[in-house]
Write an enzyme that holds these catalytic residues in place. Sequence first.
Site: not given
Lengths: 150, 419
Positions: B377, B239, B136, B213, B216
């Site tokens: 993104c 999220k 991202h 990261d 997700q």
Amino acid sequence: MSELKTLYQEMILDHNKNPRNFRAMEDADRSVEGYNPLCGDHYTVYMKMDGEMVKDISFTGAGCAISKASASVMSAMVKGKTRAQAEKLFEQFHQLVTGEVGGENHIEELGKLAAFSGVSEFPARVKCAILAWHTMKSALEAKAETVTTE
Amino acid sequence: MSIATDIATPAVASKFDVARIRKDFPILHTKVHGKPLVYLDNAATSQKPQSVIDALARYYKEQNSNVHRGVHFLSGFATEAYEETRKKITRYINAASEREVIFVRGTTEGVNLVAQSFGKKFIGKGDEAVISALEHHSNIVPWQMVCDERGATLRVAPINDDGEIIVEEYAKLLNAKTKIVAFAHVSNALGTVNPVKEMIALAHDHGIPVLIDGAQALPHMRVDMQDLDCDFYTFSSHKMFGPTGVGVLYGKEKLLNAMPPYQGGGDMIRSVTFEKTTYNDLPYKFEAGTPNIADVVGFGAAIDYLNNLDFPAIESYEHDLLAYATEVLTSNKRVRIIGTSKHKAGVISFVVDGVHAHDVGTIVDSEGIAVRTGHHCAMPVMERFKVAATARASFAFYNTKEEVDALARGINKVIEVFG
């Protein structure tokens, strides 16, 4: 569905599938890039002037149906027009897709542009419809910078 | 657009009772354009259960005050509620201590904090940082910025045609000049679940710290910091069914202690004179200013909600849902899925032959279906697959096969309009 039909009118779908003046122009006086990076709509508008008249105009590139049909209709309408007429069409189109146009008579004056009247119901898509027009206006003004409407 | 309230009655027989779960999320029972909302934009943000919404309202009604240093009753109450969430998260991700759990605005700020603070101390001229080609923008740009500032070079591990990081190529990038490695646990644009443990171990063989990261990943799976052994892990509340505006940066205490503060201000200091300031201990050293107390409290309610779910059952349910959606969409010859890794979580990026993603998005929206369209993104990912944009359906555990069927009908309508 009815709102959707006003957006994706037959004429818009036709111009998307068979865009008019869709070619690069090797002997253009000027060419301007129009790019909306968030969408990915990306076009180049080519123009050849004869004094104050748009002698020829064409475009290349890719994007959504609204942006491509708009570029196609723009090129067909602006070709052979004077600078002042092209600028007036730009103003009319802008008002139409942002929902600033008044009564029906006014819309009828717009001819082919009227097919884009449904865009004003889809605020997220206005930037698609106006990209090629802003690019054309920049070409009229012989500007070099890439145009964006995002 | 019109929104009205309605009660949807999904009927999926499963160990995991999706119908019961859906009752916890009020927005799933609303209508959009007169049609029941089909929310398939969970990778952008998830919906919130009633308990999170209630916790936010209760905080402002009954608990609101500033945290730390207050002697009055409410300040103590708010501090306790705020710190309680830190404890919950420490347990939830199995961090070694609460000092390793730093509240930030979200994943993006977590990456920026490490890039700036770690970068200032440990990245110098001629050094290298390694990321992957499926990141991202939030895990690309902060590293580009710090590399530019420090005269370092950003190296990018390539991906294959299925959208998987080529691990052998990644391993070749690691060397004595590499000061940090950063990559996503799960790709937001492709859905790929990366082999994080293997990639972390490869970096550690060279003594290189790793940032993951996790934005997700957390919505779909439990993660264990001791098991992963990463050095930093960052994720966003919004999220994972909590409020917007808050996230967590997990970091190993030893590294966090060695790093300079990210921002200066209140809360992050122990004492201030015009001559010298001494900084506070972890985690407060990295929490300058009044934090986002209410949303942290709401995040705590989201963690409570997740703790009450049966994650193995959820993972199995989501796996079946993704397999079903993949099958249904690929049965349409005009649809091409971008991102075909065997290991995926809850994301299907797709293009409809001859139709731009924005036209797909507008037409399915008219049926009440929310999908995201564009570059997500992740412009380098779009470039890699030679598409300007994709439509992306992303799932949460409250989505159903009926909603996948609705999406399939929506795509048929796209084809009907465009011919």
